[in-house]
Design an enzyme around this catalytic site. Structure first.
Site, PDB file in Angstrom:
ATOM      1  N   CYS A   1       0.837  -1.191   0.000  1.00 58.38           N
ATOM      2  CA  CYS A   1       0.000   0.000   0.000  1.00 58.38           C
ATOM      3  C   CYS A   1       0.880   1.252   0.000  1.00 58.38           C
ATOM      4  O   CYS A   1       2.094   1.163   0.130  1.00 58.38           O
ATOM      5  CB  CYS A   1      -0.911  -0.002   1.226  1.00 58.38           C
ATOM      6  SG  CYS A   1      -0.028  -0.314   2.749  1.00 58.38           S
TER       7      CYS A   1
ATOM      8  N   CYS B   1       3.262   1.643   2.888  1.00 62.76           N
ATOM      9  CA  CYS B   1       4.442   0.764   2.908  1.00 62.76           C
ATOM     10  C   CYS B   1       5.554   1.366   2.059  1.00 62.76           C
ATOM     11  O   CYS B   1       6.725   1.336   2.430  1.00 62.76           O
ATOM     12  CB  CYS B   1       4.094  -0.614   2.369  1.00 62.76           C
ATOM     13  SG  CYS B   1       2.496  -1.202   2.890  1.00 62.76           S
TER      14      CYS B   1
END
Lengths: 78, 367
Positions: free
Chosen positions: A10, A13
């Site tokens: 995502c 991250c």
């Protein structure tokens, strides 16, 4: 030093990885940075809200993206 | 917007004010921090109050548009609603993120650990609302809960409540429809999450969970991200989260408001009252049927609903549609497929969908 970025890929991250690499560069540290995207692996570290940052098999950040300065502190004290 | 990113002086000490060293610096920093917050809050309030008169002035007086005409009304609706919704979202996401930074999924799991079904379902639904959580972490959270011994049905209550009663939905409902419908929505969402989770627990569907979930061994100590964060960090998280959500949802928002503006200007006044009124037995059914596969979020749907309700769509149908959109979506099911077998996913959709339909009819009958 072995660093793992835990998260399914995502936006958070990616930001955590970026912040971590910045901190490593600033400290002049050598480290392998590995991305862990497997759900079972992530959960096994006790992470229930991504992203997570693991340094030498120890979870140091979970559930939020810290500032680069904070990561620098964490890595330096490790 | 705000938020200096520096941390309080002693890095080893998490809580500001806890260190004996330099209490004056800490006090000055706190004063500065809260002054910035106060100024920004005032600016927010000023912008929010001036929004409508401003567009009345610009469109009506300066550009000479007739605001009661179709084009004028639609343009006014679009501009006014865009600013209003953007302000509401920024303010409430910031506030909710800061408040939620005191909670964490880890703490929620600990609280649910010893709970039995029933009480556990109620607690899980409530915690689903206050716990900071994004559906992108649904899978690791599911594994974390179940492998730590939280019952399946209780875990499902949490996973249903979390997207259903979320801060974006609450912010927009509050801004567009006021307190009454918002309270109804929250109460209905909590009830649905509690009941649906309870039924799933009763059906004993553990064997339809992928077996690796039960084989996952938690190693190491889970750390609680909510502990010992200084205020600067909490506020910074609020600003970042508001920015991140707005960046992600603005296309949905503009499309939603655009369609809303069109409906506002061109759809006849009592169109929905005639075709999908409270006395139409299929209204809620059709709304939920359209809503389940539709992947959007509260931000895209609510401006649309704002226009629909003005054209006579009943509140029950509207809330049911909204719940179906945010609670159940195709991408979420694809995500959950990694831990749940198709049969359990089907049961999950059926029970949640049926509860939403029931709530829709109930509201249409009593409102």
């Amino acid at each position: 030093m072995h660093i793992k970025i835990l998260g399914p890929g995502c936006a958070n991250c990616t930001r955590l990885e970026q912040v971590t690499r910045e901190a490593l560069d600033a400290l002049g540290l050598e480290a392998t940075v590995e991305k862990v995207t497997d759900d079972g692996e992530i959960a096994a570290y006790g992470i229930m809200r991504t992203p997570g940052l693991v340094v030498d098999e120890q979870v140091v950040v979970a559930g939020r993206v810290p500032t680069a300065a904070h990561v620098r502190e964490l890595l330096a004290s490790h | 917007m705000t938020a200096p990113a520096e941390r309080p002086a002693p890095p080893s000490d998490g809580r500001s004010g806890g260190a004996p060293a330099a209490p004056r610096t800490t006090a000055r920093r706190a004063l500065r921090r809260w002054s910035i917050v106060a100024v920004v809050a005032l600016a927010w309030w000023a912008l929010y109050s001036v929004n409508k008169p401003w567009w009345d002035l610009v469109l009506g007086d300066w550009l000479g548009l007739d605001l009661d005409s179709r084009v004028g009304g639609a343009v006014h609706f679009f501009l006014y609603d865009t600013v209003k919704i953007a302000l509401l979202l920024t303010g409430i996401i910031f506030l909710v993120t800061v408040l939620r930074s005191f909670m964490s999924v880890e703490r929620t799991r600990r609280l649910l650990g010893g709970k039995r079904e029933g009480v556990g379902n109620v607690a899980a639904a409530g915690l689903g609302v206050v716990t900071p959580f994004c559906s992108c972490s649904a899978v690791p959270a599911f594994i974390g809960f179940v492998s730590a011994g939280v019952p399946l049905g209780v875990t499902m209550s949490f996973l249903i409540a979390s997207p259903l009663v979320n801060e974006v939905a609450i912010a927009l409902l509050l801004g567009l429809f006021g307190f009454g419908p918002t309270a109804l929505y929250v109460a209905a969402g909590l009830t649905i999450a509690t009941v649906a989770g309870f039924i799933i627990g009763r059906l004993k569907m553990e064997r339809y969970v992928e077996s690796f979930v039960f084989e996952t061994h938690l190693r190491g100590q889970a750390i609680d991200p909510a502990l010992g964060l200084p205020w600067d960090d909490r506020l910074r998280m609020g600003v970042e989260e508001a920015g991140a959500i707005l960046r992600r949802i603005w296309p949905y928002l503009l499309v939603g408001i655009g369609i809303g503006a069109f409906i506002h200007g061109w759809v006849p006044e009592d169109f929905f009252a005639e075709h999908a009124g409270a006395d139409n037995p299929f209204g809620v059914l059709v709304a939920v049927g359209i809503g389940i596969p539709l992947y959007s979020n509260a931000a895209g749907v609510l401006p649309l609903l704002d226009a629909l309700v003005a054209k006579g769509l009943p509140m029950g149908t509207l809330l049911a549609f909204m719940m179906a959109v945010v609670a159940l979506s195709l991408p979420e099911m694809v995500l959950l497929r990694r831990v749940l077998k198709p049969r359990l996913i089907a049961v999950f959709i059926a029970i949640t969908g049926a509860s939403i339909i029931a709530v829709g009819y109930l509201f249409n009958a009593i409102l």
